[in-house]
Design an enzyme around this catalytic site. Structure first.
Site, PDB file in Angstrom:
ATOM      1  N   LYS A 177       0.847  -1.204   0.000  1.00 36.36           N
ATOM      2  CA  LYS A 177       0.000   0.000   0.000  1.00 36.36           C
ATOM      3  C   LYS A 177       0.884   1.256   0.000  1.00 36.36           C
ATOM      4  O   LYS A 177       0.394   2.379   0.079  1.00 36.36           O
ATOM      5  CB  LYS A 177      -0.897   0.060   1.251  1.00 36.36           C
ATOM      6  CG  LYS A 177      -2.074  -0.866   1.257  1.00 36.36           C
ATOM      7  CD  LYS A 177      -3.081  -0.470   2.350  1.00 36.36           C
ATOM      8  CE  LYS A 177      -2.775  -1.057   3.683  1.00 36.36           C
ATOM      9  NZ  LYS A 177      -3.826  -0.790   4.701  1.00 36.36           N
TER      10      LYS A 177
ATOM     11  N   LYS B 214       2.849   1.984   2.413  1.00 37.32           N
ATOM     12  CA  LYS B 214       2.852   2.466   3.796  1.00 37.32           C
ATOM     13  C   LYS B 214       3.889   1.677   4.601  1.00 37.32           C
ATOM     14  O   LYS B 214       4.114   0.492   4.365  1.00 37.32           O
ATOM     15  CB  LYS B 214       1.492   2.214   4.454  1.00 37.32           C
ATOM     16  CG  LYS B 214       0.389   3.194   4.093  1.00 37.32           C
ATOM     17  CD  LYS B 214      -0.894   2.816   4.845  1.00 37.32           C
ATOM     18  CE  LYS B 214      -1.633   4.037   5.321  1.00 37.32           C
ATOM     19  NZ  LYS B 214      -2.859   3.718   6.076  1.00 37.32           N
TER      20      LYS B 214
HETATM   21  N1  C2G Z   1     -10.216   6.588   9.907  1.00 35.52           N
HETATM   22  C1  C2G Z   1     -11.200   7.486  10.329  1.00 35.52           C
HETATM   23  N2  C2G Z   1     -10.831   8.730  10.701  1.00 35.52           N
HETATM   24  C2  C2G Z   1      -9.533   9.117  10.685  1.00 35.52           C
HETATM   25  C3  C2G Z   1      -8.528   8.200  10.275  1.00 35.52           C
HETATM   26  C4  C2G Z   1      -8.905   6.922   9.889  1.00 35.52           C
HETATM   27  O1  C2G Z   1     -12.397   7.154  10.358  1.00 35.52           O
HETATM   28  N3  C2G Z   1      -9.220  10.377  11.079  1.00 35.52           N
HETATM   29  C5  C2G Z   1     -10.639   5.243   9.486  1.00 35.52           C
HETATM   30  C6  C2G Z   1     -10.312   4.970   8.010  1.00 35.52           C
HETATM   31  O2  C2G Z   1     -11.303   5.524   7.173  1.00 35.52           O
HETATM   32  C7  C2G Z   1     -10.313   3.439   7.978  1.00 35.52           C
HETATM   33  C8  C2G Z   1      -9.806   3.081   9.397  1.00 35.52           C
HETATM   34  O3  C2G Z   1      -9.930   4.269  10.205  1.00 35.52           O
HETATM   35  O4  C2G Z   1     -11.646   2.948   7.822  1.00 35.52           O
HETATM   36  C9  C2G Z   1      -8.369   2.640   9.387  1.00 35.52           C
HETATM   37  O5  C2G Z   1      -7.598   3.651   8.761  1.00 35.52           O
HETATM   38  P1  C2G Z   1      -6.113   3.268   8.261  1.00 35.52           P
HETATM   39  O6  C2G Z   1      -5.395   2.566   9.355  1.00 35.52           O
HETATM   40  O7  C2G Z   1      -5.509   4.488   7.628  1.00 35.52           O
HETATM   41  O8  C2G Z   1      -6.432   2.164   7.146  1.00 35.52           O
HETATM   42  P2  C2G Z   1      -6.127   2.262   5.577  1.00 35.52           P
HETATM   43  O9  C2G Z   1      -4.682   2.515   5.370  1.00 35.52           O
HETATM   44  O10 C2G Z   1      -7.136   3.178   5.027  1.00 35.52           O
HETATM   45  O11 C2G Z   1      -6.329   0.753   5.105  1.00 35.52           O
HETATM   46  O12 C2G Z   1      -8.290  -2.827   2.693  1.00 35.52           O
HETATM   47  C10 C2G Z   1      -8.524  -1.567   3.294  1.00 35.52           C
HETATM   48  C11 C2G Z   1      -7.234  -0.971   3.812  1.00 35.52           C
HETATM   49  O13 C2G Z   1      -6.531  -1.892   4.624  1.00 35.52           O
HETATM   50  C12 C2G Z   1      -7.538   0.298   4.607  1.00 35.52           C
END
Ligand code: C2G
Length: 131
Positions: free
Chosen positions: A44, A46
């Protein structure tokens, strides 16, 4: 039992993560979180600060979370939903529309992100000693 699932990296756990987990759990009786492995994160683009093992253990300590499984690929979601008998798939709305193909398997919901916080912001602020 109504089962909910969500996916993510969940690095440097913050209130935005807690709020999505809280709301996801409120949608059912059981919440599974699929947490990205370190290898999947690399795909990703990351690099999480905390290892997969630590991110998994931290999520397992959260009262809203019932089960944590690894997320190793983009395309495991259908298998997870079918195998785990999931009723609702939830993601923050930064993913709006991206997982609509799952609608033939379960309900798909995108919830509003928590504003003004993200792992990236935390890293940047700490890096600039904005604390
Ligand atoms: N999130 C949120 N508010 C934020 C930050 C994150 O609601 N201020 C939510 C994101 O929308 C996501 C969850 O927290 O639903 C996890 O965020 P991340 O750890 O950044 O996950 P991501 O990198 O988006 O990976 O297959 C899907 C991916 O694995 C998602």
């Amino acid at each position: 039992m109504k089962k909910v699932i969500t996916y993510g990296t969940f690095d440097l756990l913050h209130i935005g993560h807690i709020r999505i987990l809280e709301r996801a759990k409120q949608l059912g009786d059981h919440l599974t979180v699929a947490v990205s492995t370190d290898e999947f994160n690399a795909s990703k683009g990351k690099k999480a600060y905390y290892s997969f093992e630590h991110r998994k253990a931290i999520l397992e300590a959260i009262k809203y979370v019932d089960e944590v499984i690894p997320e190793a690929t983009w395309d495991q979601k259908i298998e997870n939903i079918v195998h785990l008998n999931i009723d609702v798939f939830v993601m923050g709305d930064d993913w709006e529309g991206k997982f609509d193909y799952l609608k033939e398997y379960c309900e798909v919901l995108y919830l509003p992100r928590t504003e003004y916080i993200s792992t990236t912001t935390i890293k940047n602020d700490l890096g600039r000693n904005n604390i």
